[in-house]
Design an enzyme around this catalytic site. Sequence first.
Site, PDB file in Angstrom:
ATOM      1  N   LYS A 672     -22.675 -13.757  29.847  1.00  0.00           N
ATOM      2  CA  LYS A 672     -22.936 -13.227  28.710  1.00  0.00           C
ATOM      3  C   LYS A 672     -24.362 -13.517  28.139  1.00  0.00           C
ATOM      4  CE  LYS A 672     -18.788 -14.056  26.805  1.00  0.00           C
ATOM      5  NZ  LYS A 672     -17.676 -14.211  26.011  1.00  0.00           N
ATOM      6  N   GLU A 676     -29.417 -13.317  21.015  1.00  0.00           N
ATOM      7  CA  GLU A 676     -29.204 -13.035  19.600  1.00  0.00           C
ATOM      8  C   GLU A 676     -28.575 -14.305  19.021  1.00  0.00           C
ATOM      9  OE1 GLU A 676     -30.458  -9.847  18.986  1.00  0.00           O
ATOM     10  OE2 GLU A 676     -30.419  -9.604  21.215  1.00  0.00           O
TER      11      GLU A 676
END
Lengths: 715, 214
Positions: A672, A676
């Site tokens: 993943k 961020e």
Amino acid sequence: MNDKTLNKPSSTTGMSRVDGRLKVTGQAKYAAEFNVKGLTYGVLVCSTITKGSIRSIDSKQAENAPGVLAVISHLNCPKILGYPAEPAKAPIKIFYDDKILYNGHPVTMVIADTFERAQHAASLVKVDYNEEKHITSLKDNLNGAVAPHDDAEYKRGDPNAWATAPVKVEQEYIQPSEVHNPMELHAIVARWDADDKITVWDKTQGVKDTQSNIARIFGIPVENVQVHSKFVGGAFGGALQVWQHEVAAIIGAKVVKRPVKLMLTRADMFTSVGYRPLTWQKIGIGATTDGKLVGINHQAIGQTSTYEDFAEGPADVSRQLYDCPNAYTSNKILSLDVGSPTWMRGPGPATGTFALESAMDELSYLLNIDPIELRLKNYAETDPESGKPFSGKNLKDAYKMGAESIGWHNRQQKPGALTKDGWLLGYGVSGGTFGADREPATVKAIMLADGTLIVQTAVSDIGPGTGTMAVSVAAETMGIPVEKIRFDLGDSALPNAPQQGGSTITSSVGSAVYMACNALKEKFQQLIGNGGADKPDYAQVLKQHNLPKLEVSVDSKAGAEVDKYAMYSWSVHFVTVLVNPLTGVVKLDKVTCVADSGRIISPKTARSQIIGGAIMGIGMALTEETVIDHRYGKVMNASFADYHVPVNADIPQIEALFVNKPDYNINPLGAKGMGEIALIGMAAAVANAVYNATGKRVRELPITPDKLVDWGVVS
Amino acid sequence: MENNNNLPEPDTRPDVKDPSRRDFLKKSALITAVALTPAHAVKAAEKHMDERIAEAFEKMPLSLEINGAPHNLMVEPRSTLLDILREQLDLTGTKKGCDLGQCGACTVHVDGHRVISCLTLGIMVNGKKVTTIEGLAKGDQLHPMQEAFLKHDGFQCGYCTPGQIMSAVACIREGHANSEHEIREYMSGNICRCGAYPNIVNAIQEVKEGGLPV
């Protein structure tokens, strides 16, 4: 590589960047570095008022200045087909009318045969304005906030349950405007190849999106727009759209019938290419006396421009970070006479987490519970918002790893209890989370007769190391050395890929590379016949079958799993800070960031990405703030001398740790994104550590010394 | 001021209305040309050749050595070393990050010392030796600092990297790389927005401790 190494890589762990040699030798070429034949230079002249209209433009002196080829404004700009006629909410239409919508609004562009001549001539343009009264202050106008769309509000249970809980916190938090400030200035080289055909070398996070937007604005076929963006000198969300300066350069190239290079100034970077919006937040959070959350109420108001309704969702993080039966969130916006904000690293949760994780910390002191214990007591095993299971969540492991690394057991619950060399020492923690999306991507994989594998897709790499990730995946899947692989990117003629934003690329493009390589292997299997080696000598097989190459093109996208699972990446940031009791100066002592973002593909670049995000988060916590003088509506600190991003002396060694448990529910790689989450939560971790060190709670970022001294650190 | 490019206000006093040196040069060049061949001068004026003549007069000779190669250039006195490298010589490895001397991306070596090329006019380096990132490696063999940046991942996007590397080499040469703390202080003029600072420090320490000549 064993798991332990991947849990805690060093700066030398794993393969180096595939494009690293070009970067350290100065051979990597960024947008403004394509000095094409016949090149001319554009320089923008921007408004010095904040709101009103242009009364007149005297450009005679500029036009007569040496080397000047054109001075373009709304008075003489050719018609742009894709500009909507109505002044509906839309990005700025450059050189369209006489309206001034913010301080720094471009009004004219001078084009000359050298940069120096263009810059000088731009100084000769005289613009007179009809000035109108402007409003630029968010704090003074909160009552004017509106909901940007229908689902700006969210309710679960009783929105006000928090207020009746035995222990509660109700506080306001301010996130100032922050500017992306990538080191590469936004720049474009635009060249018309025919009346309806254009090539641009542009700074963009998505060549395909830039291609389709330029085609739309100029009313030409998409395939007639060629966008090159092989190297991008950072962007952080600032290059996710086609900005007005890009349109200006393309207009300019049409007018002077020669290529135009336009590079923004650093000052322009503060006004014309977006920023993280100044956001006011209010949180009400209530718990039982043993620390179980009863309710959260989280409201946010962010600033936007008068011409676009840009809205983040900062409060949304309060819907799902903790297991809480009652929740209310609201995200509103307020239109001001400022340039439009845009997505900036961790958009929404970066701002929202500062408020929520600060409030959780405040609650922990009221409850006299360790902040980690409070978080574990309210740990969400399933998604509180949708009720779905998480595709993968190992946040408990992350808390444990980080706490061990930072030495959390040395923390004292009582603020101000620890000192080091005469400085106050404090411990802080904060979690972070961001949605783990997977976008459609197409990858072409070509095996050449000499055994070289070419992997192609139209993704950009703004710095995280997309090429290195893709080559790692291809090398592992095909069983060939990385030196035999070439990854092509940053070219709109390549197969479709998403924009590099929202931490999606490893999941989207990485999976597509994996699938394309598997499809290519399958094709080799068919050649060899069943039972052949899984990873044969590809060159040998091609030779035996007298083939010059073998290629596949594979489309990849998310499937039914998106309905089944709630998908997120997670992070936890731990810091210790030192606060000077006399001056209020805050120094980072130790930093540990733990990412729970599935399997780690490329440890060296993953580590760098986490460290880099942490550093941007430290800037957010301690120094970064765009300051507007509301009397004039002008940004007062539009330079690196006045807007302080972290420098080397501000940053200690940083530990980047990875849980490294694959999440195969989201994609076949089990990986993943982490761009961020590297930043999200860091500001709260620092603010919480400052409280632990001093007993002073700063709820308005950045935590500058004056806020600590004023609040009585000095007795 | 009608622009935000931090340029000085143009002098609008009537007696110095136009940049007068240019006007003088244009006129004197034309007068000289008229004295020689009137017909050609008229033609030249019609085709704005007076501009070109003035342009030639306004440029100054610049002789310098860049990455070991001699260059004899004609440059405007206002051209910065950075713009000369990037726009005239296509040496784009040296980066423009602020053009105000605040970020270090444009760092080059002049006679072995680190210099911010955006705040250095070209004519200031007349007769000097300039080294840019393109001149650091010996052919295919990278400079130890380039190797160390690669190994320790001292960058992400790569835009500040040439300036960081030029600064890092100078940092060691100056004797300012004796501790982690000292390296951080003396590398703080080079901003990296991607946040590779700890890796940059690791790279510099390795080169310093390796003892190879820089």
